[in-house]
Design an enzyme around this catalytic site. Structure first.
Site, mmCIF file in Angstrom:
data_model
loop_
_atom_site.group_PDB
_atom_site.id
_atom_site.type_symbol
_atom_site.label_atom_id
_atom_site.label_comp_id
_atom_site.label_asym_id
_atom_site.label_seq_id
_atom_site.Cartn_x
_atom_site.Cartn_y
_atom_site.Cartn_z
ATOM 1 N N ARG A 72 45.073 40.325 35.636
ATOM 2 C CA ARG A 72 44.512 41.286 36.983
ATOM 3 C C ARG A 72 44.529 41.346 37.767
ATOM 4 O O ARG A 72 43.413 41.434 39.148
ATOM 5 C CB ARG A 72 42.699 40.612 36.433
ATOM 6 C CG ARG A 72 42.320 40.341 35.152
ATOM 7 C CD ARG A 72 41.059 40.067 35.388
ATOM 8 N NE ARG A 72 40.726 38.980 35.862
ATOM 9 C CZ ARG A 72 38.965 38.274 36.115
ATOM 10 N NH1 ARG A 72 37.990 39.160 35.580
ATOM 11 N NH2 ARG A 72 39.157 37.428 36.754
ATOM 12 N N ASP A 73 45.384 40.544 38.878
ATOM 13 C CA ASP A 73 45.994 41.153 40.018
ATOM 14 C C ASP A 73 48.165 41.312 39.898
ATOM 15 O O ASP A 73 48.600 40.954 40.951
ATOM 16 C CB ASP A 73 45.210 39.784 40.792
ATOM 17 C CG ASP A 73 45.706 40.200 42.400
ATOM 18 O OD1 ASP A 73 45.518 41.771 42.336
ATOM 19 O OD2 ASP A 73 45.692 39.664 42.811
#
Length: 279
Positions: A72-73
């Site tokens: 997610r990043d």
């Protein structure tokens, strides 16, 4: 610690001090992050080197997804690289187990740095999947090829416009089919430069453009998976991926090193298949 893999940064131990606020995570030291390296290196990565980096990145992402972990990043500053041509995915601060419920660190919308954020998150999707990481991988791939970030937007609206410039306008049926947007949010607006970003990719080999398009697809259900991307013909075409030992070394600012001449190992290159599905 769940995602133990040669292309994921390793945690040696967790050290606790005298109080609960004194918690320290000891990790391997890696000389560079990819973003700083792209800015500082005297010449860009060769196509054979980009293929090697992408094979390692896709292998790490596939492994994390196999462990039911969403990063997610993903972005170039969260990808570390040592002086032996090996990259390590780092910074799992926003990572969650796939399916974690909302309210306990689960599927929130304020995730992924803006330039690498998938359209379903931009449009407020209530649920999303491993496809959000794949979109980020596509942005990273384009950044390696173009020598600059693909979407340098300042706001979410500007980013949505730039995505439309690259992929063309979305349709209501596509948004409905893929659950891209929440009620009341849509992506139906025009762009003043409909082909500006498309023209930036025209000089690339057809297979490279095809891989980018499969990674950057509106519909997350149709977006390629990491294991499928590893089998893409792009990695078997000339020039073949360069063995990591043949990468040049770079001075590490973090270690206080000064610039020196590249060192090349005599180890021969290997096939692209050697990097697939490493675990």
């Amino acid at each position: 610690m769940t995602c133990r893999h040669q292309n994921v940064v390793a945690i040696r131990e967790v050290v606790v001090g005298d109080t609960l606020t004194q918690v320290f995570v000891a990790m391997d030291f890696i000389e560079h992050d990819l973003k700083s390296l792209l800015t500082a290196m005297p010449s860009p990565f060769l196509h054979s080197e980009i293929k090697t980096l992408m094979l390692q990145l896709l292998s790490a992402v596939y492994h994390c997804h196999s462990c039911w972990i969403l990063h997610r990043d993903l972005k170039t500053s969260n990808i570390l690289m040592n002086n032996r041509g090996i990259i390590k995915v780092a910074d799992f601060g926003l990572a969650r187990r796939y399916g974690d419920p909302v309210g306990v660190g689960g599927m929130t919308q304020l995730v992924v740095t803006l330039w690498y954020r998938a359209p379903e998150i931009l449009l407020g999707a209530s649920t999303y999947s491993t496809a959000v990481d794949i979109w980020s991988v596509g942005c990273i791939f384009a950044e390696l090829l173009l020598k600059e970030p693909l979407f340098q937007a300042k706001t979410e609206i500007e980013l949505l416009g730039m995505i439309q410039e690259l992929l063309g306008p979305s349709t209501n049926s596509l948004l409905s089919e893929s659950s891209l947007s929440s009620p009341g949010r849509s992506m139906n607006f025009s762009s003043s430069h409909p082909r500006r970003l498309q023209q930036r990719l025209d000089h690339l080999a057809g297979s490279a453009t095809d891989l980018i398009r499969s990674l950057l697809t509106y519909n997350p259900r149709k977006r390629v998976r990491a294991d499928e991307a590893l089998e893409h013909p792009y990695f078997n075409e000339s020039p073949l991926p360069k063995h990591p030992d043949l990468f040049g070394s770079f001075p590490s600012a973090a270690a206080g090193e000064k610039r020196r001449k590249p060192f090349y190992s005599p180890v021969a290159p290997t096939r692209a298949a050697d990097y697939r599905l490493l675990d």
